[in-house]
Design an enzyme around this catalytic site. Structure first.
Site, PDB file in Angstrom:
ATOM      1  N   THR A 154       7.199  43.665  84.390  1.00 20.35           N
ATOM      2  CA  THR A 154       6.087  42.712  84.660  1.00 20.35           C
ATOM      3  C   THR A 154       5.265  42.568  83.576  1.00 20.35           C
ATOM      4  O   THR A 154       5.156  43.634  82.412  1.00 20.35           O
ATOM      5  CB  THR A 154       5.058  43.612  85.657  1.00 20.35           C
ATOM      6  OG1 THR A 154       6.054  43.847  86.657  1.00 20.35           O
ATOM      7  CG2 THR A 154       4.203  42.646  86.130  1.00 20.35           C
ATOM      8  N   ARG A 182      11.852  42.010  98.875  1.00 20.10           N
ATOM      9  CA  ARG A 182      11.024  43.227  98.221  1.00 20.10           C
ATOM     10  C   ARG A 182       9.949  42.910  97.374  1.00 20.10           C
ATOM     11  O   ARG A 182       9.915  41.711  96.706  1.00 20.10           O
ATOM     12  CB  ARG A 182      12.329  43.756  97.505  1.00 20.10           C
ATOM     13  CG  ARG A 182      11.514  45.174  96.929  1.00 20.10           C
ATOM     14  CD  ARG A 182      11.215  45.071  95.353  1.00 20.10           C
ATOM     15  NE  ARG A 182      10.542  46.184  94.552  1.00 20.10           N
ATOM     16  CZ  ARG A 182      10.023  46.254  93.509  1.00 20.10           C
ATOM     17  NH1 ARG A 182       9.881  44.861  92.994  1.00 20.10           N
ATOM     18  NH2 ARG A 182       9.302  47.142  92.799  1.00 20.10           N
ATOM     19  N   VAL A 183       8.992  43.342  97.647  1.00 23.47           N
ATOM     20  CA  VAL A 183       7.635  43.243  96.993  1.00 23.47           C
ATOM     21  C   VAL A 183       7.146  44.479  96.305  1.00 23.47           C
ATOM     22  O   VAL A 183       7.324  45.593  96.683  1.00 23.47           O
ATOM     23  CB  VAL A 183       6.529  42.803  98.007  1.00 23.47           C
ATOM     24  CG1 VAL A 183       5.136  42.615  97.302  1.00 23.47           C
ATOM     25  CG2 VAL A 183       6.901  41.643  98.886  1.00 23.47           C
ATOM     26  N   GLY A 184       6.735  44.399  94.959  1.00 23.67           N
ATOM     27  CA  GLY A 184       6.406  45.439  94.037  1.00 23.67           C
ATOM     28  C   GLY A 184       4.823  45.478  94.252  1.00 23.67           C
ATOM     29  O   GLY A 184       4.267  45.104  94.896  1.00 23.67           O
ATOM     30  N   ASP A 185       4.257  46.286  92.993  1.00 22.14           N
ATOM     31  CA  ASP A 185       3.014  46.268  92.916  1.00 22.14           C
ATOM     32  C   ASP A 185       2.165  44.978  92.441  1.00 22.14           C
ATOM     33  O   ASP A 185       1.161  44.650  92.721  1.00 22.14           O
ATOM     34  CB  ASP A 185       2.607  47.482  92.051  1.00 22.14           C
ATOM     35  CG  ASP A 185       3.298  47.052  90.659  1.00 22.14           C
ATOM     36  OD1 ASP A 185       4.509  47.025  90.485  1.00 22.14           O
ATOM     37  OD2 ASP A 185       2.529  47.032  89.684  1.00 22.14           O
ATOM     38  N   GLY A 206       5.359  48.637  85.941  1.00 25.45           N
ATOM     39  CA  GLY A 206       6.252  49.831  85.982  1.00 25.45           C
ATOM     40  C   GLY A 206       7.048  49.624  87.265  1.00 25.45           C
ATOM     41  O   GLY A 206       7.063  48.588  88.180  1.00 25.45           O
ATOM     42  N   GLY A 208       7.222  49.580  90.821  1.00 30.08           N
ATOM     43  CA  GLY A 208       6.339  49.007  91.723  1.00 30.08           C
ATOM     44  C   GLY A 208       6.234  49.836  93.271  1.00 30.08           C
ATOM     45  O   GLY A 208       4.891  50.080  93.615  1.00 30.08           O
TER      46      GLY A 208
HETATM   47  N1  GLY Z   1       6.132  46.311  88.472  1.00 25.49           N
HETATM   48  C1  GLY Z   1       7.051  45.221  89.175  1.00 25.49           C
HETATM   49  C2  GLY Z   1       7.722  45.403  90.163  1.00 25.49           C
HETATM   50  O1  GLY Z   1       7.957  46.629  90.612  1.00 25.49           O
HETATM   51  O2  GLY Z   1       8.034  44.518  90.885  1.00 25.49           O
END
Ligand code: GLY
Length: 297
Positions: A154, A182-185, A206, A208
């Site tokens: 990211t 899929r959704v990360g942080d 990092g 997510g």
């Molecule tokens: N840090 C980005 C993700 O895990 O999508």
């Protein structure tokens, strides 16, 4: 009174920088820093500065955001981005957005709306309706990403402006081979980013899933007044590692204009400058000696 009238710190992702890509990573974060810094020196806002910085990283295929984003399991580019204004606590975020050149600018278009987070086709439609810069989804796919191995990468920026406001921005293509949807942080406030004028701003990168489970950004802003910028990021990432695993990094700015960062990944390209120490500094890892760079003309 702030110690620095403005400050900005940008990162190019928690990852291992492959051999031969060191210069591209250094010059990429420096170009992003220069764009954000120009805004701040011209009297622009922290929100404008972090958007400008992240747009440069989204245009640079060295980084997993915008052009050069990781491909999901279906071979598509689905992107997440967010922007937060520490003065108003307004948040604009998009997830799974496709076919846009600058996801961070779509997040910016959403910033003053009541909606905080738009997903998938809703985000893409919002981008079209608000005349965001569109891109053919294939244009965003680079040959390098077609053969890429999984990595976390990211990009992000935080800034303080001359009016004492802080802001944070993130942008990512997510994980290589991630399931569609899929959704990360990165688009989640309190997880991948946060900004509050009374405390400071943070942008994470990092793993997510573990960043979300450990609410890393929330932990950083809670601990920032006592621990300071570096200590707060380090403490939150170490908590994450010990409780739920994963690795990452983060950049922080305080309302006084202090900047700090930490990462538990092998590398995290970082560049920063402040009005008090205007000479840009760049590094690929925390333990590496920082290189001074002549100010951009
Ligand atoms: N840090 C980005 C993700 O895990 O999508």
């Amino acid at each position: 009174m702030p110690e620095a009238a403005w400050a900005i710190i940008v990162h190019g992702g928690a990852k291992e920088v492959p051999e031969g890509k060191e210069d591209a990573n250094r010059s990429g974060v420096l170009a992003a820093l220069a764009a954000g810094r120009r805004v701040l020196e011209g009297g622009g806002s922290a929100v404008e500065a972090v958007e400008a910085a992240v747009r440069v990283l989204e245009d640079d295929a060295t980084f997993n955001a915008g052009m050069g984003s990781a491909l999901n399991a279906d071979g598509e580019v689905e992107m997440d981005a967010a922007l937060m204004d520490g003065g108003t606590l307004d948040v604009g975020a998009v997830t799974g957005v496709m076919g846009v050149r600058h996801p961070v600018s779509v997040a910016r278009l959403l910033l003053r709306e009541e909606t905080v987070l738009l997903a998938g086709e809703g985000a893409s439609r919002f981008a079209r309706d608000r005349r965001a810069e569109l891109a053919d989804p294939d244009e965003l796919v680079t040959d390098e990403q077609r053969g890429a191995l999984a990595e976390h990468d990211t990009v992000g920026a935080v800034a303080l402006d001359g009016r004492g406001h802080v802001a944070a921005a993130t942008s990512t293509g997510g994980l290589t081979g991630q399931s569609k949807g899929r959704v990360g942080d990165s688009p989640l406030p309190g997880c991948g980013f946060y900004a509050d004028d009374t405390v400071g701003a943070v942008a994470l990168t990092g793993t997510g899933e573990t960043i979300a489970r450990a609410m890393v950004a929330a932990r950083v802003v809670t601990n920032l007044p006592g621990a300071g910028p570096e200590g707060a990021v380090r403490g939150a990432l170490e908590f994450m590692g010990s409780r739920v695993g994963g690795n990452g990094g983060g950049v922080v700015v305080t309302p006084e204009g202090q900047v700090g960062w930490w990462h538990t990944s092998p590398h995290m390209p970082v560049a920063y400058a402040t009005s008090r120490e205007p000479q840009p500094r760049v590094t690929l890892k925390k333990t590496e000696e920082e290189a001074d760079v002549e100010p951009a003309q």
